[in-house]
Design an enzyme around this catalytic site. Structure first.
Site, mmCIF file in Angstrom:
data_model
loop_
_atom_site.group_PDB
_atom_site.id
_atom_site.type_symbol
_atom_site.label_atom_id
_atom_site.label_comp_id
_atom_site.label_asym_id
_atom_site.label_seq_id
_atom_site.Cartn_x
_atom_site.Cartn_y
_atom_site.Cartn_z
ATOM 1 C CB ILE A 12 -2.213 10.784 -1.202
ATOM 2 C CG1 ILE A 12 -1.470 9.438 -1.169
ATOM 3 C CG2 ILE A 12 -1.246 11.914 -1.571
ATOM 4 C CD1 ILE A 12 -0.934 8.966 -2.507
ATOM 5 C CB ALA A 74 -11.317 10.720 -6.167
ATOM 6 C CB ALA A 75 -7.921 7.074 -8.783
ATOM 7 C CE1 TYR A 141 -4.300 3.477 -9.989
ATOM 8 C CE2 TYR A 141 -2.049 2.647 -10.215
ATOM 9 C CZ TYR A 141 -2.942 3.575 -9.692
ATOM 10 O OH TYR A 141 -2.477 4.596 -8.900
ATOM 11 C CG HIS A 189 -0.301 -0.030 -0.308
ATOM 12 N ND1 HIS A 189 -1.430 0.732 -0.166
ATOM 13 C CD2 HIS A 189 -0.013 -0.053 -1.630
ATOM 14 C CE1 HIS A 189 -1.806 1.156 -1.359
ATOM 15 N NE2 HIS A 189 -0.964 0.701 -2.262
ATOM 16 C CG LEU A 190 6.080 -4.464 2.007
ATOM 17 C CD1 LEU A 190 5.719 -5.947 2.020
ATOM 18 C CD2 LEU A 190 7.443 -4.264 1.332
ATOM 19 C CB ILE A 207 8.684 -12.353 0.778
ATOM 20 C CG1 ILE A 207 9.034 -11.867 2.190
ATOM 21 C CG2 ILE A 207 9.536 -11.641 -0.265
ATOM 22 C CD1 ILE A 207 10.520 -11.992 2.529
ATOM 23 N NE ARG A 221 7.339 -2.294 -6.666
ATOM 24 C CZ ARG A 221 7.932 -3.245 -7.394
ATOM 25 N NH1 ARG A 221 9.240 -3.266 -7.537
ATOM 26 N NH2 ARG A 221 7.211 -4.178 -7.983
ATOM 27 N N GLY A 284 2.731 -9.372 -12.458
ATOM 28 C CA GLY A 284 2.794 -7.960 -12.839
ATOM 29 C C GLY A 284 3.725 -7.106 -11.990
#
Ligand code: UDP
Length: 329
Positions: A12, A74-75, A141, A189-190, A207, A221, A284
């Protein structure tokens, strides 16, 4: 505005650097390249390969570059890992951010834009998610991001820091020209995983759960284009002129898509068949997460350019085709 983009070589952050340049601002990038890619940042952008938690080095950059505002991307962002290795997440996402904020205050830089997340809401009480909903993260997180949000409120009150924290939903897509895009290692990521399954780079897409209480049984989502996200970060600048001002905004399109819909959309965009395996639920995962972003739209004039997930996937596909192995570095 002279802007220090911390994590500017990441997914990002690198898109935000490009948007800053396009809007006539002057970005300076700080990135330790643990997850970032040097080639995601143009050569003409000043680049510092260092840690954000080093007050001496960061203080020097703030002074020498005459930085007016800091954006922080940044993470560590692997939810599962945050459960098994929380130390890493508290250290990198919270403690290092605290050091960065202290260094800013000590050097008189008091404008801050922070990457937060819808993971701070945990299992939402209602949908779509509005900013005022109770925040109750279900993993370290999300907790570390919420801890930073709370720290920002206290720093605004005590030290006159002005800040905006953006709670992202599912960032996706790539720059329109296909020159920068998503390249995580490992990728979880999907959308990039489905594209890899379409091209045969992966055997299939699993899936995670087909028995959710959703229209097609798979999770919903809110996929939002990375350039749309980036533009919101710049649209907030004017509001940060007032010392001590603090803002929280959700950033999502508000339109949920299921895992199956994403797979169908990738097939439609690429013209390729995606091999699918139905698997167990992933621990989760809330059944549905999507945003009410009307606050950002009304207060910042934030416009969502990529409303249809196929348009988002088309940019990810273009990036994938021009960089099948991701970045060189
Ligand atoms: N997902 C999936 N298979 C995968 C990766 C993700 O079914 O290989 C699902 C995941 O369970 C979630 C959605 O896709 O419902 C988006 O997951 P992602 O990890 O991209 O983002 P998250 O919403 O977890 O931040």
């Amino acid at each position: 505005m002279k802007v220090l983009v911390v994590g500017g070589a990441g997914y990002i952050g690198s898109h935000c650097v490009r948007q800053l340049q396009a809007a006539g601002h002057e970005p300076v990038v700080l990135d330790n390249l643990v997850f970032g890619h040097r080639s995601a940042v143009a050569e003409d952008v000043p680049f510092y390969d260092c840690d954000l938690g080093d007050p001496e080095v960061v203080g020097k950059i703030l002074k020498e570059e005459q930085i007016e505002l800091v954006m922080h991307f940044a993470a560590f962002a692997y939810v599962g890992e945050s459960v098994t290795e929380p130390r890493k997440y508290y250290e990198n996402n919270f403690v290092a951010t605290l050091r960065l904020l202290e260094t800013m205050i000590d050097n008189g830089v008091k404008k801050f834009v922070f990457s937060s997340t819808c993971a701070t809401y945990g299992e939402p009480e209602s949908l779509p998610i509005v900013e005022t909903l109770r925040q109750s993260p279900i993993n370290p997180y999300g907790q570390t991001k919420l801890d930073v949000e709370n720290c920002l409120k206290a720093f605004a009150h005590a030290y006159g820091l002005s800040f905006a924290a953006f709670r992202y939903f599912n960032a996706a897509g790539a720059a329109e020209d296909g020159t920068i895009g998503e390249d995580h290692n490992p990728e979880t990521h999907l959308i990039p995983l489905v594209i890899d399954a379409a091209t045969g780079k992966r055997e299939n897409i699993k899936i995670f759960g087909t028995d959710y209480d959703t229209p097609d049984g798979t999770c919903l989502r809110d996929y939002v284009h990375v350039d749309d996200l980036s533009r919101a970060h710049i649209a907030v600048f004017d509001k940060l002129a007032e010392p001590g001002a603090g803002y929280f905004y959700n950033l999502g399109t508000g339109t949920p898509n299921s895992v199956r819909e994403i797979i169908n959309a990738v097939e439609a965009v690429t013209g390729l068949k995606v091999p699918v395996v139905e698997d167990e639920r992933r621990a989760g995962d809330p059944p549905a997460l999507f945003a009410d972003s009307s606050k950002a739209q009304q207060e910042l004039g934030w416009e969502i350019k990529y409303k249809d997930v196929k348009d988002i996937i088309a940019t990810a596909w273009r990036w994938h085709q021009s960089h099948p192995k991701g970045y060189e570095d």
